[in-house]
Design an enzyme around this catalytic site. Structure first.
Site, PDB file in Angstrom:
ATOM      1  N   ASP A   1      49.862  49.832  52.597  1.00  0.00           N
ATOM      2  CA  ASP A   1      50.083  48.750  53.566  1.00  0.00           C
ATOM      3  C   ASP A   1      50.706  47.525  52.916  1.00  0.00           C
ATOM      4  OD1 ASP A   1      48.619  49.633  56.038  1.00  0.00           O
ATOM      5  OD2 ASP A   1      47.029  49.822  54.543  1.00  0.00           O
TER       6      ASP A   1
ATOM      7  N   ASN B 199      53.236  56.393  63.414  1.00  0.00           N
ATOM      8  CA  ASN B 199      54.333  55.506  62.995  1.00  0.00           C
ATOM      9  C   ASN B 199      55.640  55.732  63.753  1.00  0.00           C
ATOM     10  OD1 ASN B 199      53.380  55.317  59.460  1.00  0.00           O
ATOM     11  ND2 ASN B 199      52.979  53.897  61.123  1.00  0.00           N
TER      12      ASN B 199
HETATM   13  C1  FPP Z   1      53.137  50.183  55.417  1.00  0.00           C
HETATM   14  O1  FPP Z   1      53.581  48.833  55.445  1.00  0.00           O
HETATM   15  C2  FPP Z   1      54.226  51.045  55.088  1.00  0.00           C
HETATM   16  C3  FPP Z   1      54.720  52.082  55.842  1.00  0.00           C
HETATM   17  C4  FPP Z   1      54.120  52.559  57.095  1.00  0.00           C
HETATM   18  C5  FPP Z   1      55.956  52.731  55.433  1.00  0.00           C
HETATM   19  C6  FPP Z   1      55.911  53.874  54.467  1.00  0.00           C
HETATM   20  C7  FPP Z   1      55.764  53.513  53.058  1.00  0.00           C
HETATM   21  C8  FPP Z   1      56.779  53.234  52.222  1.00  0.00           C
HETATM   22  C9  FPP Z   1      58.185  53.112  52.648  1.00  0.00           C
HETATM   23  C10 FPP Z   1      56.505  53.042  50.775  1.00  0.00           C
HETATM   24  C11 FPP Z   1      56.457  54.347  50.045  1.00  0.00           C
HETATM   25  C12 FPP Z   1      57.611  55.201  50.224  1.00  0.00           C
HETATM   26  C13 FPP Z   1      57.658  56.532  50.486  1.00  0.00           C
HETATM   27  C14 FPP Z   1      58.992  57.116  50.675  1.00  0.00           C
HETATM   28  C15 FPP Z   1      56.486  57.431  50.570  1.00  0.00           C
HETATM   29  P1  FPP Z   1      53.709  48.079  56.834  1.00  0.00           P
HETATM   30  O2  FPP Z   1      55.060  48.291  57.386  1.00  0.00           O
HETATM   31  O3  FPP Z   1      52.583  48.526  57.702  1.00  0.00           O
HETATM   32  O4  FPP Z   1      53.596  46.592  56.373  1.00  0.00           O
HETATM   33  P2  FPP Z   1      52.694  45.497  57.070  1.00  0.00           P
HETATM   34  O5  FPP Z   1      51.302  46.051  57.068  1.00  0.00           O
HETATM   35  O6  FPP Z   1      52.830  44.306  56.162  1.00  0.00           O
HETATM   36  O7  FPP Z   1      53.268  45.260  58.431  1.00  0.00           O
END
Ligand code: FPP
Length: 212
Positions: free
Chosen positions: A2, A50
């Site tokens: 996160d 997501n």
């Molecule tokens: C959470 O941050 C991240 C995600 C849902 C996206 C997936 C993760 C990554 C891109 C990093 C690792 C990469 C791979 C390819 C596995 P958020 O968007 O929920 O951020 P926030 O909580 O600050 O809104």
């Protein structure tokens, strides 16, 4: 993992820049985890929930998964074996696009001989769907009384060992739809750091929690 969005917002950058940095940091954390001789590292890359995110953000995150699964040379150098968990590609609900499927399959095949850490990426993954999948497999296999062992066998990756420690970043203090079955009895490590800032101090603190 996160906090990519928050990391970007604090720098006046678009959320996608936070995800890009998050992918880079995952590669760094994998290197660190190998140094610490961790056997199994499972990360939540993209959940079944997501898909409702804005289309451009989803497309960016999918591209980052392709990039991550493409890091085969690096992973081979580290002796890391790649695995994936998520809704099976042939199931009616599955949403993994073809090009990500290909990258996943190639990474699994090209790292299959490695004997070191197993890096499992959860993509199009939801723990409750996984448990339902295991129950359906048990019933289809003829079980009339489903046991814990039957469900163990029906998880997406039956080889995945029980979780020692669940790590939650960026100050989130709740459990999500992640490895619920496998984390019975697991310890939990919470850190305020956003995922792109997660480094050696946090990994070592999580390992210490796992050993308590
Ligand atoms: C959470 O941050 C991240 C995600 C849902 C996206 C997936 C993760 C990554 C891109 C990093 C690792 C990469 C791979 C390819 C596995 P958020 O968007 O929920 O951020 P926030 O909580 O600050 O809104």
């Amino acid at each position: 993992m996160d906090g990519n969005g928050r990391w970007a917002r604090r720098r006046n950058l678009p959320r996608t820049a936070g995800h890009t940095e998050g992918e880079e940091n995952l590669a760094a954390v994998v290197r660190l985890a190998v140094k610490r001789e961790i056997g199994w590292l499972t990360v939540f890359g993209f959940s079944t929930e997501n898909w409702v995110r804005p289309r451009l953000e989803v497309r960016h995150i999918l591209g980052l998964h392709k990039k991550l699964f493409g890091r085969v040379a690096e992973l081979n150098e580290l002796n890391v074996r790649v695995q994936w968990i998520g809704r099976p590609f042939d199931s009616p609900e599955a949403r993994t696009p073809g090009y990500v499927q290909k990258a996943i399959i190639k990474a699994i095949n090209d790292t299959a001989a490695n004997t070191g850490m197993v890096l499992t990426v959860a993509f199009d993954y939801g723990s409750r769907a996984e448990i339902v999948h295991a129950a359906e497999a048990a019933v289809a296999g003829g079980c009339t009384r489903v046991t814990v062992e039957d469900l163990d066998k029906g998880m997406y990756l039956a080889e995945l060992p029980p979780v020692d420690v669940v790590v939650r970043t960026s100050g989130e203090r709740r459990i999500s739809n992640f490895l619920l079955w496998q984390s019975a009895g697991a310890r939990v490590y919470f850190t305020e750091q956003t995922w792109p800032d997660f480094g050696a101090p946090e990994l070592d603190a999580a390992i210490a929690v796992a050993r308590q």
